[in-house]
Design an enzyme around this catalytic site. Structure first.
Site, PDB file in Angstrom:
ATOM      1  N   GLY A 133       1.162  -0.855   0.094  1.00 11.53           N
ATOM      2  CA  GLY A 133       0.038  -0.139   0.504  1.00 11.53           C
ATOM      3  C   GLY A 133       0.972   1.510  -0.155  1.00 11.53           C
ATOM      4  O   GLY A 133       1.545   1.422  -0.442  1.00 11.53           O
ATOM      5  N   SER A 134       0.193   2.573   0.927  1.00 11.48           N
ATOM      6  CA  SER A 134       0.886   3.433   0.594  1.00 11.48           C
ATOM      7  C   SER A 134       2.803   4.004   1.123  1.00 11.48           C
ATOM      8  O   SER A 134       3.385   5.037   1.259  1.00 11.48           O
ATOM      9  CB  SER A 134      -0.332   4.708   1.276  1.00 11.48           C
ATOM     10  OG  SER A 134      -1.547   4.575   0.968  1.00 11.48           O
TER      11      SER A 134
END
Length: 570
Positions: free
Chosen positions: A303-304
């Site tokens: 993810g981020s």
């Protein structure tokens, strides 16, 4: 006359009266005399001419070559604190055929062994046709001596070693365990089995017919102790990391968690904590899930937390001016029939703003501007998509798709952390490049004698620029504010990833909360990755769940490592 009659009768009984009887008598006597003569000749031959045969047969029944156990090497942390040590123990065994049948002696033996008489009798019955059975393995010398003092026939002792782990559950998955024969089964105990085990010695001994030692005759080969293993781990930091991780998993009723702390200057792993864990000194009722070193063998979509790495890759092309502004309105976009969203409409964002707001729209628009597959290429140079090369059992390579016939949605997904899988250790290693002016350091579980050269993956100016952007991500007004460390500047990135389901797609309300941090920004000393697996409740974002763990662990670590504060006003 009567006397002569009795004499005549006796004479007739001693000597056959018929010719056939006399012949039979002569033959039998000849056979007996011949047999006795051969036997006497053989006795003379063995005692006079062939004495070595009898000597060899006697020795075969009394001389033995016994193994001498080798002391398994010690595993210590970087400061010499023991993490795995071997202590001498005694194993009691018996020849079931020599054990007494007397109930009183059997009862005394059972009590000394700490067993029930019925259970002991049942085991002896099962081994009745054999000459060997274990009575009890790996006893303390004192307890074993109490049994031997009973002087029960058929009971013997064998010297062995037992592994003990002073840190218990704190570093269990990294250190691993040995089995009852002192052979490595998990973790570093298995990875370095041949180095730690050493070589058994041999001695020639004289034993009596019951197998009891009479005298040691000769040392045939000395036992060679195993080598000692010095880890990069700092037990002080490990204990602190484990404590904070365990508390966070309990607080959020999570399925588990991982924390990896690396030395930003050397790549050495200073702490590696896992939840759930287990006590390697008492494995009764052990849950196999606790054996897994999730920091090395588990992979997931990051993810981020990889957005700074993707930003570095795009800046490396030189096609993105530092003053670039991206319009993320209206907060969503459709690519290849897939809808990408931000939490809200952030409008126009600078490059630093894209990381601070963790904008998927901003990262996607930047990635789609580039024709060169720089993002996956940089990921690979940073160690993603390939095994770390530690030799640790089950270490994962993760996955990084090759840039062949990618759709635009796949291209964009890589920029904000989907479509690939990584381990916590790989993430920490990748971020050493940001902390070291573009030079990635391979992870090391062992203490290093010198700083490795590493691989220059990103230009120093680009790495420094991304580090500054990450510094702006952690501030009093940002979503990562809980990662702040009093007195120190922190560069970091949060991440909240939806968990995949077994049948494909993503699970509802099942997340992983992540945070990656570098501290202090002015002179990076440690890189830390925190992942909490499926926190339950309203708080599941990386900034709310994983970031506070980083703050507490990093703050204490910097003080223990005597790193001076460098806090700057933001």
């Amino acid at each position: 006359m009567s006397t002569g009659s009795r004499s005549g009768v006796t004479s007739r009984r001693a000597r056959p009266a018929t010719p056939m009887g006399r012949a039979r008598y002569v033959v039998m006597m000849a056979l007996v005399v011949g047999g006795l003569t051969l036997l006497a000749g053989r006795i003379v031959d063995l005692h006079v001419f062939d004495r070595s045969f009898l000597q060899g047969q006697g020795d075969a029944r009394t001389l033995r070559v016994d193994p001498i156990p080798a002391h398994r090497g010690m595993i210590t942390d970087r400061h010499g604190e023991p993490l795995a040590i071997s202590t001498p123990v005694m194993t009691l065994w018996a020849n079931p055929q020599d054990l007494p049948q007397d109930d009183i002696q059997r009862l005394m033996l059972a009590r000394a062994l700490g067993q029930e008489l019925e259970a002991l009798n049942a085991r002896i019955a099962r081994y009745a046709e054999r000459e060997f059975m274990y009575l009890r393995r790996r006893m303390t010398p004192k307890a074993a001596r109490e049994v031997l003092d009973l002087r029960i026939p058929g009971v013997h002792v064998q010297e062995e070693y037992k592994r003990y782990y002073p840190a218990g559950e704190v570093s269990a998955q990294l250190i691993g365990v040995t089995n009852v024969d002192d052979q490595g089964q998990e973790g570093l105990e298995l990875a370095y089995q041949s180095y730690l085990a050493g070589t058994l010695g041999q001695r020639r001994v004289l034993k009596d017919r019951r197998g009891r030692l009479v005298r040691e005759l000769a040392l045939l080969r000395e036992a060679q102790p195993g080598g000692d293993l010095t880890l990069a781990l700092d037990q002080r930091l490990q204990f602190m990391a484990y404590r904070e991780l365990k508390a966070a998993v309990a607080e959020h009723d999570a399925d588990g968690g991982v924390l990896v702390m690396m030395d930003a200057r050397t790549g050495e792993v200073l702490a590696m904590a896992n939840q759930p864990s287990y006590n390697p000194n008492d494995r009764a009722g052990l849950d196999p899930a606790g054996l897994r070193n999730r920091a090395i063998v588990d992979v997931y979509e990051p993810g981020s937390v990889v957005k700074p790495l993707a930003m570095a890759a795009m800046l490396e092309t030189g096609e993105l001016p530092l003053g670039t502004v991206v319009d993320t309105s209206p907060g969503w976009m459709v690519i290849d029939r897939f809808t990408i969203k931000d939490i809200r409409n952030y409008g126009e964002l600078s490059l630093a703003g894209i990381l601070e707001k963790s904008s998927n729209i901003g990262m996607s628009k930047l990635a789609l501007r580039l024709d060169d597959p720089i993002i996956p290429a940089t990921y690979r140079e940073l160690g993603l998509g390939q095994a770390p090369g530690l030799g640790f059992p089950g270490e994962a390579a993760g996955s990084l798709p090759a840039p062949v016939r990618w759709s635009s949605s796949q291209w964009a997904a890589l920029s904000y952390g989907y479509g690939l899988s990584v381990s916590a250790l790989q993430l920490a290693s990748a971020y050493t490049a940001i902390a070291n002016q573009g030079r990635r350091l391979p992870p090391s579980l062992l203490k290093l004698d010198r700083v490795p050269a590493g691989d220059t993956v990103i230009r120093p100016a680009v790495a420094d620029r991304v580090l500054e952007m990450m510094d702006q991500v952690v501030g009093p007004e940002t979503g990562a504010r809980r990662a702040e460390v009093p007195g120190y500047s922190v560069a970091g990135k949060t991440g909240t990833v939806r968990k995949t389901s077994a049948g494909g797609g993503y699970r509802e309300r099942a997340y992983r909360s992540l945070f990656v941090g570098i501290v202090p920004v002015s002179n990076p000393r440690i890189v830390t990755v925190v992942m909490i697996d499926r926190p339950r409740g309203d708080d599941y974002y990386g900034g709310a769940v994983a970031a506070p763990v980083f703050s507490r662990v990093a703050g204490n670590a910097l003080r223990l490592l005597d790193v001076p504060p460098d806090r700057r006003e933001k």
